[in-house]
Write an enzyme that holds these catalytic residues in place. Structure first.
Site, short mmCIF file in Angstrom:
data_model
loop_
_atom_site.label_atom_id
_atom_site.label_comp_id
_atom_site.label_asym_id
_atom_site.label_seq_id
_atom_site.Cartn_x
_atom_site.Cartn_y
_atom_site.Cartn_z
N ASP A 264 -16.64 16.84 -27.50
CA ASP A 264 -16.53 18.28 -27.75
C ASP A 264 -15.46 18.61 -28.78
O ASP A 264 -14.93 19.70 -28.81
CB ASP A 264 -16.26 19.02 -26.44
CG ASP A 264 -14.90 18.68 -25.82
OD1 ASP A 264 -14.13 17.91 -26.44
OD2 ASP A 264 -14.59 19.20 -24.74
N HIS B 264 -14.56 22.49 -27.44
CA HIS B 264 -13.73 22.36 -26.25
C HIS B 264 -13.27 23.70 -25.69
O HIS B 264 -13.21 23.88 -24.47
CB HIS B 264 -12.52 21.48 -26.58
CG HIS B 264 -11.67 21.15 -25.40
ND1 HIS B 264 -12.10 20.38 -24.35
CD2 HIS B 264 -10.39 21.51 -25.08
CE1 HIS B 264 -11.15 20.25 -23.46
NE2 HIS B 264 -10.10 20.94 -23.87
N SER C 240 -10.09 21.68 -19.10
CA SER C 240 -9.29 20.75 -19.87
C SER C 240 -8.24 20.05 -19.00
O SER C 240 -8.58 19.44 -17.99
CB SER C 240 -8.64 21.48 -21.05
OG SER C 240 -8.05 20.59 -21.95
#
Length: 672
Positions: free
Chosen positions: A575, A627, A253
Site C-alpha cells: 500500500d 496506506h 497502521s
C-alpha cells in the site's frame, strides 16, 4: 518662450523624419496595393511574432494557470452547485446507501489511530514556546515549524535516556475524535469513516477515538498517561451503556500493533497488566478490523533509523544534493531529523519482525519472482470456512520471473552487493561489528555516529549486505543508546516456546510471533489493506561524501536503477508503506485455524483493496489502496459499517485477495 523654442528645436527633426518615412512615391503605393493578399497576411504575421516573443517559461506558466483554474472551477461546480443536478452529482456515500437499505448502528466502535496521525498539544514548555500553550505542535497548521523550527524539534523530542518527557516539557495527545479526523486542514484521516458511521446512527456515546502519544513505547503510554487503562474503561463503559453489545475495534497502521499489545496487557495481572483476566477479550470484543496493519513491521523503519530518510528524501537529495545538508545555510536537516527520530521508541516497534524466516536471507525471500508491474495478478474470494481451507491449492498461473531482486538483503552497500551471489559477499559477524565501534573524540552527538570514525564506517559498508536479522545487530552498534533503551520495550524475533514464562513480559506483547492471541473463539480478526502500489522493501546504500564525524555517514544511492530497483529502493507490492507480507501473513497463515499463535482458533479474514487512481473530481479517491487514503475507500468503509452493524466475516464475503499473499505465505517456513 525660450522653453517653447527649445522644445521645437529638439522635436522638429524627429517629426520631419517621421513625416518623410510616411511619404512614398505613387509607384510604390501602386505596387503595395497590387501585392497578393497572402503576402500581406504573411507580413502581418511576422510583425505579430516580432511584437510577442512567447518563451518556454511563458508557456509553462500559461499551462499551469489553465490547469489550476480548470481544477478549481470543477471543484466549485462539484461541491457548490445543487446536488439535484444529475450530471454533477457525485457517488452516494456508503453510509447513506446502507442507511437506505436499513442498516443501523449496533455494536459500539473504537477507533485506534496509527503513528503521526494523532495531534499533539503543548501543556508545558521552554521559554521559546511562549504563546503555544494547548496549541498543536503536531497536526493542524504546523505553524510552529515555520516560526521556531529548532524550538519545535526540541519539544517534539523525548528524553534520550528514559524515552519519556524531557525536564520542563509536557506534550500530550489531543483527546476526542478531532485528534485524528484531519491530519492537516483538508487532509482527512478518519473524517470520512466517522461521517459514514454517523450516517447509520453512530455518535459520541457509541464511538470512541483511543488517542495516545505515538512517540512513546506502548507500555510507556500507560506509565505516563494511563492510556491503556482509559481504553479498557471506555470499552467496558460502551459495552454496558449500549445493551451489553460487544465492541468492534478499528485500528490503523501502528495502532494495530498498539492494540495487539493492549490485548495482552488487559488480561495480564497488575502491576504490569490491566487485571482483566483471561476472559476479558472474549466478553467485550466482537471483531478487530485492522486497516493497513504493520503486523510484522515495515522496511521504511530501517532506512529511518539508519539515515533518517526514505525514497522521498532520497529523491530530494538526488535533485539538490546540497540543500538538506547545506553547511553554508547551516540547515543540517538530516541530523536534526535523526536526533528527533532516535528518541521516539515507537519507530523501533516498526522494525521488521521475524528475522530471515519472514523477510528472507541473502539469496531468497517470499516475494521472489515478483514482477514490478503492479497489475492485478489474480482474484480469490471464498464464502465459507471450508473454501478457505482449500485455498492453498492455487490454480492461478504462476508469475514469470523477470528480475532476480534479492529482497532479503534489507540493506546493501552498492548495487553490486544487492545482486551478486552471497558467496561473493563479505559475511557479517556480530563480533566484527563490535570491533568497528570506537571511542572517537567528536563530542556528544545524539545521532551517535560521532562515536564511530570513518575508517570503521568503511568496514561496516565494505561489500556487505544486511538481512532483517543482521541489520538489528548493525543498529545495536551504530545506535547503541537508542537500541538499549528501545529493546527494553520491544522484541523482533520468533518464539520457540510460547509457554516460556519470559514471554509474559510486555516487551513481547506487540510482536505477533512472540505472543498468543487471547482465548476468544467467538472473536474475529480482519486484515484490511491496499495492494497494487510500489512499496519500499529493501535499499541500496552508499557512503556519504562528508568526512565530518558528526554527519550521517550513510545515504540511499539514488543513482542505483534496474528492474524493481528505482532510485536506490527495491519495491514490492503493498500500500506504498506496508508490504503485503507484513500486512497479510498472520491472517493468511500465522493465525489461520488453530495454531500456537492462535490457540482458540479465532476466525481470520483478509480483505484486500486493489488500488485505482482517482479521477480529477474524486480528490484522493474512492478506490484508493494507499496506506492513508484507503480510509476513504468506499469498499473498505462498507465492510467496516456492515461488521459494526452485526455482520460476520462470512456474511460480508469471506476473503478477498488480489495479491500473491498466499504464495508468499507458503514460502515462509516457521513452526505453527
Amino acid at each position: 518662450m525660450v522653453l517653447r523654442f527649445r522644445k521645437l528645436y529638439f522635436t522638429e527633426p524627429t517629426l520631419s523624419k517621421s513625416y518623410e518615412s510616411y511619404e512614398t512615391p505613387k509607384d510604390e503605393k501602386k505596387q503595395a496595393t497590387e501585392k497578393p493578399k497572402a503576402e500581406k497576411k504573411q507580413e502581418k504575421g511576422e510583425r505579430n511574432k516580432k511584437r510577442i516573443r512567447w518563451g518556454c517559461v511563458n508557456s509553462c506558466c500559461w499551462f499551469i494557470g489553465c490547469m489550476c483554474t480548470t481544477w478549481w472551477l470543477l471543484l466549485f461546480l462539484y461541491h457548490c452547485l445543487p446536488a439535484n443536478l444529475g450530471v454533477l452529482k457525485g457517488p452516494e456515500p456508503p453510509g447513506v446507501r446502507l442507511k437506505n437499505e436499513g442498516l443501523t448502528a449496533l455494536h459500539p466502535v473504537v477507533l485506534v489511530p496509527g503513528m503521526v496521525t494523532v495531534g499533539l498539544e503543548l501543556w508545558e514548555g521552554r521559554p521559546c514556546s511562549q504563546g503555544f500553550f494547548r496549541k498543536r505542535l503536531w497536526g493542524g497548521s504546523f505553524t510552529g515549524i515555520l516560526n521556531r523550527p529548532l524550538c519545535w524539534l526540541e519539544h517534539l523530542s523525548l528524553d534520550k535516556e528514559t524515552g519519556l518527557d524531557p525536564p520542563g516539557i509536557r506534550v500530550r495527545p489531543v483527546p476526542g475524535l478531532v485528534a485524528a479526523d484531519y491530519f492537516a486542514p483538508g487532509y482527512f484521516v478518519w473524517a470520512v469513516l466517522i461521517e459514514n458511521l454517523a450516517s447509520i446512527g453512530y455518535e459520541g456515546k457509541n464511538m470512541y477515538m483511543a488517542t495516545y502519544d505515538w512517540r512513546l513505547s506502548f507500555q510507556n503510554t500507560e506509565i505516563r498517561d494511563q492510556t491503556l487503562s482509559r481504553l479498557k474503561a471506555n470499552i467496558e463503559l460502551m459495552y454496558v451503556t449500549n445493551g451489553n453489545k460487544k465492541v468492534v475495534v478499528v485500528p490503523h497502521s501502528m495502532g494495530v500493533t498498539y492494540f495487539l499489545h493492549f490485548l495482552k496487557w488487559v488480561e495480564a495481572p497488575p502491576p504490569m497488566g490491566g487485571g482483566g483476566g483471561p476472559g476479558w477479550c472474549d466478553k467485550y470484543i466482537k471483531s478487530i478490523m485492522n486497516i493497513g496493519p504493520a503486523f510484522l513491521g515495515i522496511p521504511r523503519a530501517v532506512s529511518s533509523m539508519l539515515s533518517a530518510e526514505g525514497k522521498d528524501v532520497a529523491l530530494i537529495r538526488s535533485m539538490d544534493p546540497g540543500f538538506l545538508d547545506s553547511e553554508i545555510l547551516g540547515l543540517k536537516t538530516m541530523e536534526h531529523m535523526m536526533r528527533v527520530i532516535r528518541t521516539w521508541d515507537s519507530v523501533i516497534s516498526l522494525l521488521p519482525k521475524g528475522g530471515d524466516p519472514i523477510w528472507g536471507d541473502l539469496d531468497s525471500a517470499p516475494e521472489e519472482g515478483h514482477v514490478c508491474g503492479f497489475e492485478t495478478k489474480g482474484f480469490f474470494q471464498s464464502n465459507s470456512r471450508e473454501n478457505n481451507d482449500s485455498r492453498n491449492k492455487d490454480t492461478r498461473p504462476r508469475i514469470e520471473i523477470k528480475h532476480g531482486a534479492k529482497y532479503g538483503r534489507m540493506i546493501s552497500f552498492g548495487k553490486e552487493a544487492s545482486e551478486q551471489h552471497s558467496s561473493k559477499l563479505h559475511k557479517v559477524a556480530p563480533m566484527e561489528l563490535m570491533q568497528a565501534v570506537s571511542n572517537a573524540t567528536c563530542g556528544e552527538v545524539w545521532t551517535e555516529y560521532g562515536k564511530i570514525n570513518r575508517q570503521n564506517i568503511q568496514k561496516l559498508a565494505d561489500n556487505k549486505a544486511y538481512t532483517a536479522e543482521t541489520f538489528i545487530d548493525l543498529l545495536r552498534y551504530v545506535a547503541p543508546k537508542t537500541m538499549q533503551r528501545a529493546e527494553a520495550h520491544f522484541s523482533h524475533g520468533i518464539a520457540t516456546d510460547l509457554d516460556d514464562p519470559k514471554y509474559g513480559h510486555y516487551k513481547y506483547w506487540s510482536n505477533p510471533l512472540e505472543t498468543k492471541l487471547p482465548y476468544a473463539p467467538d472473536m474475529e480478526i480482519y486484515s484490511l489493506y491496499g495492494v497494487g502500489l510500489p512499496t519500499e522493501r529493501s535499499y541500496v546504500y552508499k557512503l556519504s561524501p562528508s568526512d565530518k564525524c558528526d554527519s550521517i555517514p550513510f545515504r540511499i544511492d539514488s543513482s542505483a536503477e534496474g528492474g524493481c530497483l528505482r532510485g536506490g529502493v527495491y519495491f514490492t507490492d503493498g500500500d506504498e508503506c506496508v508490504p503485503v507480507i507484513s500486512a497479510g501473513f498472520m491472517c493468511a497463515k500465522g493465525w489461520r485455524g488453530k495454531t500456537r499463535f492462535n490457540p482458540s482458533g479465532i476466525a481470520t479474514y483478509i480483505r484486500e483493496y486493489q488500488h485505482s487512481p482517482p479521477s480529477l473530481l474524486e480528490g484522493r479517491g474512492l478506490k484508493s489502496g494507499h496506506h492513508v487514503d484507503i480510509m476513504g475507500n468506499a469498499a473498505l468503509i462498507e465492510d467496516v459499517l456492515r461488521v459494526a452493524a452485526g455482520a460476520s466475516g462470512e456474511e460480508i464475503g469471506g476473503d478477498k485477495i488480489y495479491s500473491d499473499i498466499l504464495r508468499m505465505s507458503d514460502r515462509v517456513n516457521i513452526e505453527l
